[in-house]
Design a protein around this motif. Sequence first.
Motif, PDB file in Angstrom:
ATOM      1  N   GLU A 132     -11.480   9.681 -18.726  1.00 16.59           N
ATOM      2  CA  GLU A 132     -10.311   8.978 -18.101  1.00 16.59           C
ATOM      3  C   GLU A 132     -10.130   8.949 -16.769  1.00 16.59           C
ATOM      4  O   GLU A 132      -9.864  10.400 -16.604  1.00 16.59           O
ATOM      5  CB  GLU A 132      -9.474   9.253 -19.336  1.00 16.59           C
ATOM      6  N   PHE A 133     -10.361   7.487 -16.146  1.00 15.04           N
ATOM      7  CA  PHE A 133      -9.128   7.300 -14.714  1.00 15.04           C
ATOM      8  C   PHE A 133      -8.254   8.024 -15.107  1.00 15.04           C
ATOM      9  O   PHE A 133      -6.956   7.456 -15.996  1.00 15.04           O
ATOM     10  CB  PHE A 133     -10.143   5.774 -14.245  1.00 15.04           C
ATOM     11  N   GLY A 155     -15.823   6.731 -15.192  1.00 11.44           N
ATOM     12  CA  GLY A 155     -14.533   5.949 -15.843  1.00 11.44           C
ATOM     13  C   GLY A 155     -14.269   4.718 -15.955  1.00 11.44           C
ATOM     14  O   GLY A 155     -14.891   3.644 -15.484  1.00 11.44           O
ATOM     15  N   ASP A 156     -13.732   3.540 -16.732  1.00  6.61           N
ATOM     16  CA  ASP A 156     -13.335   2.902 -17.815  1.00  6.61           C
ATOM     17  C   ASP A 156     -11.768   1.825 -16.047  1.00  6.61           C
ATOM     18  O   ASP A 156     -11.132   2.766 -16.588  1.00  6.61           O
ATOM     19  CB  ASP A 156     -13.178   1.945 -18.845  1.00  6.61           C
ATOM     20  N   LEU A 157     -12.640   1.688 -15.517  1.00  5.04           N
ATOM     21  CA  LEU A 157     -11.294   1.555 -14.775  1.00  5.04           C
ATOM     22  C   LEU A 157      -9.965  -0.131 -15.029  1.00  5.04           C
ATOM     23  O   LEU A 157      -9.176  -0.403 -14.627  1.00  5.04           O
ATOM     24  CB  LEU A 157     -11.658   0.835 -13.143  1.00  5.04           C
ATOM     25  N   ALA A 158     -10.489  -0.398 -16.298  1.00  4.51           N
ATOM     26  CA  ALA A 158      -9.168  -1.179 -16.136  1.00  4.51           C
ATOM     27  C   ALA A 158      -8.244  -0.444 -17.385  1.00  4.51           C
ATOM     28  O   ALA A 158      -6.825  -1.484 -17.536  1.00  4.51           O
ATOM     29  CB  ALA A 158      -9.835  -2.255 -18.158  1.00  4.51           C
ATOM     30  N   VAL A 159      -8.016   0.201 -16.647  1.00  5.52           N
ATOM     31  CA  VAL A 159      -6.019   1.442 -16.909  1.00  5.52           C
ATOM     32  C   VAL A 159      -5.765   0.676 -15.815  1.00  5.52           C
ATOM     33  O   VAL A 159      -4.623   1.136 -15.632  1.00  5.52           O
ATOM     34  CB  VAL A 159      -6.555   2.614 -17.167  1.00  5.52           C
ATOM     35  N   ASN A 181     -14.896  -4.244 -18.779  1.00  7.83           N
ATOM     36  CA  ASN A 181     -13.321  -4.929 -18.959  1.00  7.83           C
ATOM     37  C   ASN A 181     -13.396  -5.761 -17.219  1.00  7.83           C
ATOM     38  O   ASN A 181     -12.047  -4.844 -17.024  1.00  7.83           O
ATOM     39  CB  ASN A 181     -12.486  -3.781 -19.339  1.00  7.83           C
ATOM     40  N   LEU A 182     -14.017  -5.817 -16.402  1.00  5.44           N
ATOM     41  CA  LEU A 182     -13.728  -5.942 -14.803  1.00  5.44           C
ATOM     42  C   LEU A 182     -12.728  -7.389 -15.508  1.00  5.44           C
ATOM     43  O   LEU A 182     -11.373  -7.854 -14.636  1.00  5.44           O
ATOM     44  CB  LEU A 182     -14.847  -6.660 -14.855  1.00  5.44           C
ATOM     45  N   ALA A 183     -12.931  -7.939 -15.909  1.00  2.40           N
ATOM     46  CA  ALA A 183     -12.544  -9.526 -16.527  1.00  2.40           C
ATOM     47  C   ALA A 183     -11.076  -9.025 -16.799  1.00  2.40           C
ATOM     48  O   ALA A 183      -9.725  -9.665 -16.184  1.00  2.40           O
ATOM     49  CB  ALA A 183     -12.484 -10.305 -18.119  1.00  2.40           C
ATOM     50  N   THR A 184     -10.640  -8.197 -17.325  1.00  2.00           N
ATOM     51  CA  THR A 184      -8.900  -7.462 -17.039  1.00  2.00           C
ATOM     52  C   THR A 184      -8.415  -6.918 -15.889  1.00  2.00           C
ATOM     53  O   THR A 184      -7.634  -6.352 -16.526  1.00  2.00           O
ATOM     54  CB  THR A 184      -8.795  -7.380 -19.142  1.00  2.00           C
ATOM     55  N   MET A 185      -9.120  -5.737 -15.517  1.00  2.00           N
ATOM     56  CA  MET A 185      -8.347  -4.908 -14.619  1.00  2.00           C
ATOM     57  C   MET A 185      -7.396  -5.129 -14.218  1.00  2.00           C
ATOM     58  O   MET A 185      -7.301  -4.893 -13.850  1.00  2.00           O
ATOM     59  CB  MET A 185      -9.797  -4.895 -13.786  1.00  2.00           C
TER      60      MET A 185
END
Length: 260
Positions: A132-133, A155-159, A181-185
Amino acid sequence: YIYQHAFSGLYGLMVLDLQENPLIHIEPASFGDLINLSALLLGDLNFPPAVTLITLHFSDIFGIIPYNLSYVLISSGLRPMQLVVRSNATLGQGLTFHIKSEYVTVEGCNSSLLTYVDTLKINAAYMNCGNEFIGKYVRSVVNLEFRSVFSDGIGDLAVINQLVHLKTLKLENIDLTKQPNLATMFHNLTKLQTLILTNCRMFFLDGSLTKDLKALTGLVLIPKDNINVLQNLVEHLTSLKYLHLLGLGLYCNCDNAWLV
């Protein structure tokens, strides 16, 4: 080589700059007497060549993290780093944390020390806790700068959308097309004032990304490749004062006609 209690008696020291010194080892409690330290600069850590992964037990080199500590820079140069921060420290102010490395893995991610980080600067392929980021664990951060090297281990930058105190966000050399999950980043970032995307790879930018950025006053876009920029990108940016587009390569697409 820094031995235990190497700085014995320096209780009033406020800044310790050890940059450009060939540090090959730091013993536990080496900085134990530096109870009034506000700034620590370490690097490049020059551990022996056989040490392919540089491990730094950040809490152990102090014993007790100084209450006034407000700035930390750690560099392992071109080698990866394992950073151990198992400490329930209490600080009197926010902490600026600047780290340079090939890549960084962090242990002790739930340490209270990370909750004081209000400025985080990362110059590394990635900085992760497990997979995780690190952003997931620095919820008080106000300024975040992340310069990667198009790493797949990022990792997933959506966090980032959980970092609701953010005012400045700069991302560089990141392939955002691989972010699921770029759409909600950038959602929930209602306090964000400056967004800088430098040399990042993106297919398009539209209003769905920026719907919550009502406090944004500055937007800088320097994309790596061609991109579609839809007109509704700025629809929700009611506070925008400057828009900087540099090296903008547009696809031959009607979506981009508003910029021509």
